[in-house]
Design a protein around this motif. Structure first.
Motif, PDB file in Angstrom:
ATOM      1  N   GLY A   3      40.016  43.778  49.860  1.00 53.22           N
ATOM      2  CA  GLY A   3      39.599  42.758  50.662  1.00 53.22           C
ATOM      3  C   GLY A   3      40.415  41.210  49.521  1.00 53.22           C
ATOM      4  O   GLY A   3      38.741  40.261  50.476  1.00 53.22           O
ATOM      5  N   TYR A   4      40.091  41.509  48.478  1.00 48.45           N
ATOM      6  CA  TYR A   4      40.226  40.459  47.687  1.00 48.45           C
ATOM      7  C   TYR A   4      40.714  39.309  48.350  1.00 48.45           C
ATOM      8  O   TYR A   4      41.871  39.582  48.016  1.00 48.45           O
ATOM      9  CB  TYR A   4      39.834  41.298  46.357  1.00 48.45           C
ATOM     10  CG  TYR A   4      40.532  40.342  45.040  1.00 48.45           C
ATOM     11  CD1 TYR A   4      39.564  38.947  44.656  1.00 48.45           C
ATOM     12  CD2 TYR A   4      41.750  39.949  44.680  1.00 48.45           C
ATOM     13  CE1 TYR A   4      39.243  37.964  43.737  1.00 48.45           C
ATOM     14  CE2 TYR A   4      41.679  38.608  43.827  1.00 48.45           C
ATOM     15  CZ  TYR A   4      40.611  37.510  43.605  1.00 48.45           C
ATOM     16  OH  TYR A   4      40.541  36.565  42.744  1.00 48.45           O
ATOM     17  N   SER A   5      40.939  38.195  47.767  1.00 48.25           N
ATOM     18  CA  SER A   5      41.193  37.286  47.487  1.00 48.25           C
ATOM     19  C   SER A   5      40.754  36.231  46.750  1.00 48.25           C
ATOM     20  O   SER A   5      39.918  35.453  46.548  1.00 48.25           O
ATOM     21  CB  SER A   5      41.420  35.882  49.478  1.00 48.25           C
ATOM     22  OG  SER A   5      42.354  35.200  49.409  1.00 48.25           O
ATOM     23  N   PRO A   6      42.048  35.249  46.622  1.00 41.30           N
ATOM     24  CA  PRO A   6      42.160  34.327  45.137  1.00 41.30           C
ATOM     25  C   PRO A   6      41.903  33.107  45.678  1.00 41.30           C
ATOM     26  O   PRO A   6      41.913  32.187  45.406  1.00 41.30           O
ATOM     27  CB  PRO A   6      43.170  34.701  44.475  1.00 41.30           C
ATOM     28  CG  PRO A   6      44.268  35.224  45.237  1.00 41.30           C
ATOM     29  CD  PRO A   6      43.739  35.878  45.985  1.00 41.30           C
ATOM     30  N   HIS A  44      42.266  28.030  39.637  1.00 40.05           N
ATOM     31  CA  HIS A  44      42.557  28.033  38.878  1.00 40.05           C
ATOM     32  C   HIS A  44      44.474  28.429  39.568  1.00 40.05           C
ATOM     33  O   HIS A  44      45.568  28.821  39.060  1.00 40.05           O
ATOM     34  CB  HIS A  44      43.600  28.610  37.280  1.00 40.05           C
ATOM     35  CG  HIS A  44      42.940  28.505  36.397  1.00 40.05           C
ATOM     36  ND1 HIS A  44      42.291  27.184  36.479  1.00 40.05           N
ATOM     37  CD2 HIS A  44      41.514  28.743  35.787  1.00 40.05           C
ATOM     38  CE1 HIS A  44      42.226  26.763  34.924  1.00 40.05           C
ATOM     39  NE2 HIS A  44      40.829  28.021  35.056  1.00 40.05           N
ATOM     40  N   LEU A  45      43.868  28.871  41.080  1.00 34.62           N
ATOM     41  CA  LEU A  45      45.060  29.290  41.764  1.00 34.62           C
ATOM     42  C   LEU A  45      46.201  28.214  42.229  1.00 34.62           C
ATOM     43  O   LEU A  45      46.026  27.286  41.807  1.00 34.62           O
ATOM     44  CB  LEU A  45      44.659  29.596  43.324  1.00 34.62           C
ATOM     45  CG  LEU A  45      45.524  30.098  44.123  1.00 34.62           C
ATOM     46  CD1 LEU A  45      46.107  31.988  44.020  1.00 34.62           C
ATOM     47  CD2 LEU A  45      44.827  29.852  45.552  1.00 34.62           C
ATOM     48  N   PRO A  46      47.540  28.239  42.052  1.00 36.39           N
ATOM     49  CA  PRO A  46      48.308  27.661  42.080  1.00 36.39           C
ATOM     50  C   PRO A  46      48.138  26.756  43.337  1.00 36.39           C
ATOM     51  O   PRO A  46      48.145  27.404  44.162  1.00 36.39           O
ATOM     52  CB  PRO A  46      49.588  28.361  41.805  1.00 36.39           C
ATOM     53  CG  PRO A  46      49.555  29.615  41.260  1.00 36.39           C
ATOM     54  CD  PRO A  46      48.335  30.359  41.623  1.00 36.39           C
ATOM     55  N   GLU A  47      48.925  25.456  43.355  1.00 36.09           N
ATOM     56  CA  GLU A  47      48.550  24.714  44.720  1.00 36.09           C
ATOM     57  C   GLU A  47      49.489  25.291  45.920  1.00 36.09           C
ATOM     58  O   GLU A  47      49.099  24.874  47.451  1.00 36.09           O
ATOM     59  CB  GLU A  47      48.843  23.390  44.298  1.00 36.09           C
ATOM     60  CG  GLU A  47      47.738  22.460  43.959  1.00 36.09           C
ATOM     61  CD  GLU A  47      46.682  22.693  44.951  1.00 36.09           C
ATOM     62  OE1 GLU A  47      46.436  22.337  46.634  1.00 36.09           O
ATOM     63  OE2 GLU A  47      45.587  22.805  44.813  1.00 36.09           O
TER      64      GLU A  47
END
Length: 85
Positions: free
Chosen positions: A35-38, A43-46
């Motif tokens: 269920g995890y979503s970053p 800092h998640l790449p665009e």
């Protein structure tokens, strides 16, 4: 690559770092990996931002993270790698 979505190897490696970093949180406070979503990570790449709008985003991120395990993509050992076949 995940289905019709394609991402750079460097971005997938960054995604894996973010997801691996999330595992080091106190286990009682941790959301299950399924269920995890970053998407909330600053800092998640665009190039992953459009994926965040999808209902299946956690599964896409999980598959991409698994594809980057041990840099297998760089030696074309993973079927998820684009351009190997």
């Amino acid at each position: 690559q995940d289905g019709d979505l394609k991402f750079s190897l460097e971005s997938v490696k960054k995604l894996k770092e973010l997801m691996d970093g999330n595992r080091h949180i106190n286990p009682r406070m941790m959301v299950p990996m399924g269920g995890y979503s970053p998407c909330q990570e600053k800092h998640l790449p665009e190039e992953f931002r459009p994926v965040c709008k999808r209902e299946d985003a956690p599964m896409i991120f999980r598959r991409l993270s698994l594809a980057a395990e041990d840099d297998l993509c760089e030696i074309c050992a993973n079927a998820a790698c684009a351009g190997c076949f």
